[in-house]
Scaffold this motif. Structure first.
Motif, PDB file in Angstrom:
ATOM      1  N   ILE A 269      37.401  19.647  38.966  1.00 41.30           N
ATOM      2  CA  ILE A 269      38.198  20.468  39.606  1.00 41.30           C
ATOM      3  C   ILE A 269      37.905  21.507  40.694  1.00 41.30           C
ATOM      4  O   ILE A 269      38.284  21.766  41.543  1.00 41.30           O
ATOM      5  CB  ILE A 269      38.990  21.179  38.451  1.00 41.30           C
ATOM      6  N   GLU A 270      36.500  22.416  40.128  1.00 44.55           N
ATOM      7  CA  GLU A 270      36.170  23.151  41.280  1.00 44.55           C
ATOM      8  C   GLU A 270      35.493  22.559  42.429  1.00 44.55           C
ATOM      9  O   GLU A 270      35.704  23.270  43.499  1.00 44.55           O
ATOM     10  CB  GLU A 270      34.853  23.756  40.232  1.00 44.55           C
ATOM     11  N   SER A 271      34.977  21.389  42.406  1.00 43.68           N
ATOM     12  CA  SER A 271      34.548  20.636  43.599  1.00 43.68           C
ATOM     13  C   SER A 271      35.596  20.297  44.399  1.00 43.68           C
ATOM     14  O   SER A 271      35.389  19.887  45.703  1.00 43.68           O
ATOM     15  CB  SER A 271      33.455  19.608  43.382  1.00 43.68           C
ATOM     16  N   THR A 272      36.808  19.824  43.807  1.00 47.16           N
ATOM     17  CA  THR A 272      37.843  19.269  44.471  1.00 47.16           C
ATOM     18  C   THR A 272      39.150  20.223  44.962  1.00 47.16           C
ATOM     19  O   THR A 272      39.360  20.454  46.133  1.00 47.16           O
ATOM     20  CB  THR A 272      38.545  17.914  44.056  1.00 47.16           C
ATOM     21  N   VAL A 273      39.462  20.833  43.945  1.00 47.72           N
ATOM     22  CA  VAL A 273      40.810  21.598  43.901  1.00 47.72           C
ATOM     23  C   VAL A 273      40.427  22.902  44.508  1.00 47.72           C
ATOM     24  O   VAL A 273      41.001  23.550  45.538  1.00 47.72           O
ATOM     25  CB  VAL A 273      41.573  21.609  42.840  1.00 47.72           C
TER      26      VAL A 273
ATOM     27  N   LEU B  97      30.897  40.318  32.964  1.00 41.03           N
ATOM     28  CA  LEU B  97      30.611  41.472  33.957  1.00 41.03           C
ATOM     29  C   LEU B  97      30.591  41.052  35.531  1.00 41.03           C
ATOM     30  O   LEU B  97      31.236  41.567  36.453  1.00 41.03           O
ATOM     31  CB  LEU B  97      29.351  41.993  33.425  1.00 41.03           C
ATOM     32  N   VAL B  98      29.814  39.787  35.585  1.00 36.91           N
ATOM     33  CA  VAL B  98      29.817  39.389  37.078  1.00 36.91           C
ATOM     34  C   VAL B  98      31.144  38.873  37.659  1.00 36.91           C
ATOM     35  O   VAL B  98      31.503  39.239  38.601  1.00 36.91           O
ATOM     36  CB  VAL B  98      29.065  38.038  37.048  1.00 36.91           C
ATOM     37  N   LEU B  99      32.058  38.282  36.563  1.00 36.27           N
ATOM     38  CA  LEU B  99      33.500  37.875  36.938  1.00 36.27           C
ATOM     39  C   LEU B  99      34.160  38.963  37.401  1.00 36.27           C
ATOM     40  O   LEU B  99      34.982  39.138  38.373  1.00 36.27           O
ATOM     41  CB  LEU B  99      34.122  37.113  36.032  1.00 36.27           C
ATOM     42  N   GLY B 100      34.303  40.016  36.504  1.00 30.05           N
ATOM     43  CA  GLY B 100      34.695  41.290  36.816  1.00 30.05           C
ATOM     44  C   GLY B 100      34.451  42.089  38.202  1.00 30.05           C
ATOM     45  O   GLY B 100      35.160  42.772  38.741  1.00 30.05           O
ATOM     46  N   PHE B 101      33.080  41.988  38.199  1.00 30.38           N
ATOM     47  CA  PHE B 101      32.335  42.478  39.486  1.00 30.38           C
ATOM     48  C   PHE B 101      33.225  41.820  40.969  1.00 30.38           C
ATOM     49  O   PHE B 101      33.511  42.431  41.785  1.00 30.38           O
ATOM     50  CB  PHE B 101      31.039  42.605  39.579  1.00 30.38           C
ATOM     51  N   ILE B 102      33.184  40.635  40.809  1.00 29.31           N
ATOM     52  CA  ILE B 102      33.575  39.733  41.910  1.00 29.31           C
ATOM     53  C   ILE B 102      35.149  39.982  42.052  1.00 29.31           C
ATOM     54  O   ILE B 102      35.483  40.035  43.273  1.00 29.31           O
ATOM     55  CB  ILE B 102      33.188  38.152  41.809  1.00 29.31           C
ATOM     56  N   LEU B 103      35.794  40.142  40.758  1.00 27.37           N
ATOM     57  CA  LEU B 103      37.252  40.291  41.031  1.00 27.37           C
ATOM     58  C   LEU B 103      37.477  41.544  41.718  1.00 27.37           C
ATOM     59  O   LEU B 103      38.303  41.803  42.479  1.00 27.37           O
ATOM     60  CB  LEU B 103      37.831  40.334  39.525  1.00 27.37           C
ATOM     61  N   ALA B 104      36.882  42.691  41.283  1.00 21.92           N
ATOM     62  CA  ALA B 104      36.984  44.146  41.708  1.00 21.92           C
ATOM     63  C   ALA B 104      36.700  44.163  43.369  1.00 21.92           C
ATOM     64  O   ALA B 104      37.306  44.720  44.203  1.00 21.92           O
ATOM     65  CB  ALA B 104      36.206  45.079  41.033  1.00 21.92           C
TER      66      ALA B 104
ATOM     67  N   LEU C  35      41.479  30.084  38.417  1.00 25.21           N
ATOM     68  CA  LEU C  35      42.130  29.554  37.236  1.00 25.21           C
ATOM     69  C   LEU C  35      42.156  27.932  37.102  1.00 25.21           C
ATOM     70  O   LEU C  35      41.980  27.708  35.787  1.00 25.21           O
ATOM     71  CB  LEU C  35      43.662  30.098  37.089  1.00 25.21           C
ATOM     72  N   PRO C  36      42.392  27.447  37.906  1.00 25.23           N
ATOM     73  CA  PRO C  36      42.331  25.774  37.652  1.00 25.23           C
ATOM     74  C   PRO C  36      41.278  25.326  37.007  1.00 25.23           C
ATOM     75  O   PRO C  36      41.132  24.632  36.097  1.00 25.23           O
ATOM     76  CB  PRO C  36      42.357  25.166  39.072  1.00 25.23           C
ATOM     77  N   HIS C  37      39.892  25.639  37.328  1.00 25.11           N
ATOM     78  CA  HIS C  37      38.706  24.988  36.729  1.00 25.11           C
ATOM     79  C   HIS C  37      38.395  26.013  35.540  1.00 25.11           C
ATOM     80  O   HIS C  37      37.516  25.911  34.645  1.00 25.11           O
ATOM     81  CB  HIS C  37      37.548  25.082  37.847  1.00 25.11           C
ATOM     82  N   SER C  38      38.508  27.327  35.486  1.00 23.24           N
ATOM     83  CA  SER C  38      38.369  28.225  34.518  1.00 23.24           C
ATOM     84  C   SER C  38      38.858  27.839  33.161  1.00 23.24           C
ATOM     85  O   SER C  38      38.366  28.251  32.115  1.00 23.24           O
ATOM     86  CB  SER C  38      38.649  29.670  34.805  1.00 23.24           C
TER      87      SER C  38
ATOM     88  N   GLY D  51      42.466  43.365  48.983  1.00 23.60           N
ATOM     89  CA  GLY D  51      44.017  43.869  48.377  1.00 23.60           C
ATOM     90  C   GLY D  51      44.712  42.924  47.766  1.00 23.60           C
ATOM     91  O   GLY D  51      45.872  43.167  47.168  1.00 23.60           O
ATOM     92  N   GLU D  52      44.177  41.469  47.738  1.00 18.46           N
ATOM     93  CA  GLU D  52      44.944  40.315  47.027  1.00 18.46           C
ATOM     94  C   GLU D  52      44.096  40.048  45.765  1.00 18.46           C
ATOM     95  O   GLU D  52      43.045  39.769  45.728  1.00 18.46           O
ATOM     96  CB  GLU D  52      44.920  39.281  48.018  1.00 18.46           C
ATOM     97  N   LEU D  53      44.983  39.963  44.592  1.00 21.65           N
ATOM     98  CA  LEU D  53      44.579  39.550  43.339  1.00 21.65           C
ATOM     99  C   LEU D  53      44.975  38.205  43.061  1.00 21.65           C
ATOM    100  O   LEU D  53      44.183  37.497  42.585  1.00 21.65           O
ATOM    101  CB  LEU D  53      44.839  40.627  42.170  1.00 21.65           C
ATOM    102  N   ILE D  54      46.113  37.943  43.657  1.00 20.21           N
ATOM    103  CA  ILE D  54      46.579  36.641  43.273  1.00 20.21           C
ATOM    104  C   ILE D  54      45.877  35.402  43.931  1.00 20.21           C
ATOM    105  O   ILE D  54      45.738  34.410  43.208  1.00 20.21           O
ATOM    106  CB  ILE D  54      48.145  36.432  43.779  1.00 20.21           C
ATOM    107  N   TYR D  55      45.437  35.458  45.155  1.00 22.64           N
ATOM    108  CA  TYR D  55      44.715  34.546  45.841  1.00 22.64           C
ATOM    109  C   TYR D  55      43.362  34.125  44.981  1.00 22.64           C
ATOM    110  O   TYR D  55      43.168  32.894  44.778  1.00 22.64           O
ATOM    111  CB  TYR D  55      44.471  35.124  47.048  1.00 22.64           C
ATOM    112  N   PHE D  56      42.832  35.275  44.515  1.00 17.91           N
ATOM    113  CA  PHE D  56      41.534  35.017  43.867  1.00 17.91           C
ATOM    114  C   PHE D  56      41.869  34.278  42.385  1.00 17.91           C
ATOM    115  O   PHE D  56      41.114  33.347  42.042  1.00 17.91           O
ATOM    116  CB  PHE D  56      40.992  36.384  43.456  1.00 17.91           C
ATOM    117  N   LEU D  57      42.875  34.629  41.886  1.00 20.16           N
ATOM    118  CA  LEU D  57      43.130  34.140  40.528  1.00 20.16           C
ATOM    119  C   LEU D  57      43.644  32.470  40.780  1.00 20.16           C
ATOM    120  O   LEU D  57      43.537  31.601  39.750  1.00 20.16           O
ATOM    121  CB  LEU D  57      44.372  34.792  39.579  1.00 20.16           C
ATOM    122  N   TYR D  58      44.294  32.227  41.778  1.00 18.88           N
ATOM    123  CA  TYR D  58      44.789  31.138  42.072  1.00 18.88           C
ATOM    124  C   TYR D  58      43.393  30.010  42.393  1.00 18.88           C
ATOM    125  O   TYR D  58      43.659  28.764  42.030  1.00 18.88           O
ATOM    126  CB  TYR D  58      45.826  31.242  43.473  1.00 18.88           C
TER     127      TYR D  58
END
Length: 135
Positions: free
Chosen positions: A126-130, A53-60, A77-80, A67-74
């Motif tokens: 990954i999250e703290s570096t990349v 729910l939190v992830l979906g809320f932040i994504l929305a 995704l690496p650490h997820s 208006g950008e979805l790709i940047y958020f996923l970019y």
């Protein structure tokens, strides 16, 4: 526009601070989920429910504001790839019933805890570096 933190620490020191904060947070979430073994599965269910729910809320929210979805996923995704399986494994341990608890062998349980910890370490690195470097 991303939030920028001003600090006198070097980049490497900031990465260590981020790593410890991210890793500690993720470990606490996993311990909370595993505590469902003793607390009638409620904590594991809450983590299963609240995390998406939190992830979906932040994504929305990100999609509506930028208006950008790709940047958020970019960034996400690496650490997820490592973090989500660790949290799901923790929740599955916390969802074990009374009968299942008897069947949990100590070696298997310790192996699963080690695997969860290793996945969370990789995700935090990954999250703290990349991922932070991408923002």
């Amino acid at each position: 526009m991303p939030f920028v933190i001003q600090s006198n620490l070097s980049d490497f020191e900031m990465q260590k601070v981020y790593f410890l904060k991210i890793f500690t947070n993720n470990i606490l979430v996993c311990v909370f989920a595993i505590s469902g073994l003793f607390l009638f599965r409620i904590p594991a269910f809450l983590v299963y429910l609240i995390n998406p729910l939190v992830l979906g809320f932040i994504l929305a929210l990100n999609w509506v504001s930028t208006g950008e979805l790709i940047y958020f996923l970019y960034i996400l995704l690496p650490h997820s790839v490592f973090e989500i399986p660790a949290i799901v494994m923790s929740c599955s341990l916390g969802m074990k019933g009374k009968r299942d608890r008897r069947e949990i062998k100590q070696k298997i349980f310790l192996f699963e805890l080690l695997l969860i910890t290793m996945l969370l370490i990789i995700a935090a690195i990954i999250e703290s570096t990349v991922s932070i470097g991408l923002t």
